[in-house]
Write a protein that holds these residues in place. Structure first.
Motif, short mmCIF file in Angstrom:
data_model
loop_
_atom_site.label_atom_id
_atom_site.label_comp_id
_atom_site.label_asym_id
_atom_site.label_seq_id
_atom_site.Cartn_x
_atom_site.Cartn_y
_atom_site.Cartn_z
N VAL A 8 -55.22 -20.75 -65.29
CA VAL A 8 -54.26 -21.77 -64.87
C VAL A 8 -54.67 -22.37 -63.52
N VAL A 9 -55.13 -21.53 -62.60
CA VAL A 9 -55.58 -22.03 -61.30
C VAL A 9 -56.76 -22.99 -61.46
N ALA A 10 -57.75 -22.59 -62.25
CA ALA A 10 -58.93 -23.43 -62.46
C ALA A 10 -58.55 -24.73 -63.15
N PHE A 11 -57.73 -24.65 -64.18
CA PHE A 11 -57.32 -25.85 -64.91
C PHE A 11 -56.46 -26.76 -64.03
N THR A 12 -55.60 -26.18 -63.21
CA THR A 12 -54.74 -26.97 -62.33
C THR A 12 -55.57 -27.80 -61.36
N ILE A 13 -56.54 -27.17 -60.72
CA ILE A 13 -57.39 -27.89 -59.76
C ILE A 13 -58.17 -28.99 -60.47
N ASN A 14 -58.73 -28.66 -61.63
CA ASN A 14 -59.53 -29.64 -62.37
C ASN A 14 -58.70 -30.84 -62.80
N TYR A 15 -57.59 -30.58 -63.45
CA TYR A 15 -56.80 -31.69 -63.99
C TYR A 15 -56.05 -32.44 -62.91
N ALA A 16 -55.71 -31.77 -61.80
CA ALA A 16 -55.07 -32.47 -60.69
C ALA A 16 -56.00 -33.55 -60.13
N CYS A 17 -57.28 -33.24 -60.08
CA CYS A 17 -58.25 -34.23 -59.58
C CYS A 17 -58.36 -35.42 -60.54
N TYR A 18 -58.37 -35.15 -61.83
CA TYR A 18 -58.42 -36.25 -62.80
C TYR A 18 -57.11 -37.06 -62.76
N PHE A 19 -55.99 -36.37 -62.69
CA PHE A 19 -54.70 -37.05 -62.63
C PHE A 19 -54.60 -37.90 -61.38
N SER A 20 -55.17 -37.42 -60.26
CA SER A 20 -55.06 -38.16 -59.00
C SER A 20 -55.72 -39.53 -59.11
N VAL A 21 -56.84 -39.59 -59.83
CA VAL A 21 -57.52 -40.87 -60.01
C VAL A 21 -56.66 -41.81 -60.86
N ILE A 22 -56.02 -41.27 -61.89
CA ILE A 22 -55.14 -42.08 -62.73
C ILE A 22 -53.93 -42.55 -61.95
N PHE A 66 -48.15 -24.33 -67.97
CA PHE A 66 -48.26 -24.04 -66.54
C PHE A 66 -49.26 -24.96 -65.86
N THR A 67 -50.32 -25.33 -66.56
CA THR A 67 -51.28 -26.27 -65.99
C THR A 67 -50.61 -27.62 -65.72
N LEU A 68 -49.82 -28.10 -66.66
CA LEU A 68 -49.12 -29.37 -66.45
C LEU A 68 -48.12 -29.27 -65.31
N ILE A 69 -47.36 -28.19 -65.27
CA ILE A 69 -46.33 -28.03 -64.23
C ILE A 69 -46.93 -28.12 -62.84
N PHE A 70 -48.10 -27.52 -62.65
CA PHE A 70 -48.70 -27.49 -61.32
C PHE A 70 -49.64 -28.67 -61.05
N SER A 71 -50.33 -29.16 -62.07
CA SER A 71 -51.35 -30.19 -61.83
C SER A 71 -50.75 -31.58 -61.65
N LEU A 72 -49.64 -31.87 -62.31
CA LEU A 72 -49.06 -33.21 -62.17
C LEU A 72 -48.60 -33.50 -60.73
N PRO A 73 -47.77 -32.64 -60.11
CA PRO A 73 -47.40 -32.92 -58.72
C PRO A 73 -48.59 -32.83 -57.76
N LEU A 74 -49.51 -31.89 -58.01
CA LEU A 74 -50.68 -31.80 -57.14
C LEU A 74 -51.54 -33.05 -57.26
N GLY A 75 -51.66 -33.58 -58.47
CA GLY A 75 -52.42 -34.81 -58.67
C GLY A 75 -51.80 -35.97 -57.93
N LEU A 76 -50.47 -36.04 -57.90
CA LEU A 76 -49.79 -37.12 -57.18
C LEU A 76 -50.02 -36.98 -55.68
N ILE A 77 -49.99 -35.74 -55.18
CA ILE A 77 -50.26 -35.51 -53.75
C ILE A 77 -51.69 -35.93 -53.40
#
Length: 218
Positions: free
Chosen positions: A93-107, A22-33
């Motif tokens: 999942v909410v906490a992990f999504t926000i955290n990893y979305a920020c890291y993914f956004s930089v990548i 669930f973290t991947l499902i939500f954090s990947l698109p959020l990171g792209l945004i």
């Protein structure tokens, strides 16, 4: 006893896998945004996202998890996540999504900026629209560039799921430690490590396969 330990570890593994997916499902698109926002020409949006990413990357994930789970209860006077297992997993999942979305956004931002501007200009000369240029030129080359750093972050996510025990979510390490505390057994922790190694090994093979499939960009 052996059967109880095995069932508890399998239940913990299922929770770990659930948090991971669930973290991947939500954090990947959020990171792209967030990556698009950080590249925006509108300064207020760009600065806002940069500040958010700075805060998230600069504070421990454990602290963010505690704030997200307990914070609303302190501010609103009630726990919005409820005290059951589903509520704890949702908060995780909410906490992990926000955290990893920020890291993914930089990548993602690095991958987008790494595509030569001349290729986008060539697409414009050919009469391609902005969406066509992004999906047919920029996105494909970005994926090739971001796979190695993304694989590191995703593998780290597997191990970071153990932080869910901070708010008593019954994931894999929580199950292992519970038997060590209650029955004095240490061998469940050994099997916990084996589960993580297998999980990471499968992901490593998957990412190696993806990199080989994307080798046509060389």
């Amino acid at each position: 006893m052996l059967g109880n330990v095995t069932l508890a570890l399998l239940d913990g593994l299922a929770t770990t896998f659930q948090i991971f997916i669930f973290t991947l499902i939500f954090s990947l698109p959020l990171g792209l945004i967030l990556a698009f926002g950080s590249l925006s020409k509108w300064r207020p949006l760009r600065y806002l996202i940069q500040i958010l990413v700075w805060i998230i990357r600069g504070t421990p994930l454990m602290l963010q998890l505690i704030i997200i789970f307990y914070g609303p209860g302190l501010w609103l006077g009630k726990n919005i996540w409820s005290g059951n297992e589903a509520g704890r997993i949702t908060a995780t999942v909410v906490a992990f999504t926000i955290n990893y979305a920020c890291y993914f956004s930089v990548i993602f931002r690095g991958g987008i900026e790494g595509v030569p501007a001349g290729q986008r200009e060539a697409g414009q000369v050919l009469g391609m629209t902005r969406s066509q240029i992004f999906f047919r030129i920029t996105l494909l080359q970005m994926i090739k560039r971001v796979v190695p750093p993304m694989s590191n972050e995703i593998i780290t996510l597997v191990k970071d799921t153990s932080l869910a025990r901070t708010i008593a979510a019954q994931e894999l390490t929580f199950a292992g430690f519970s038997f060590m505390k209650s029955a004095g057994l240490t061998w469940p922790l050994f099997y916990t490590g084996v589960f993580y190694l297998i999980f990471v090994g499968i992901l490593t093979l998957l990412f190696n396969y993806i990199e080989r499939r994307l080798s046509y960009f060389r």
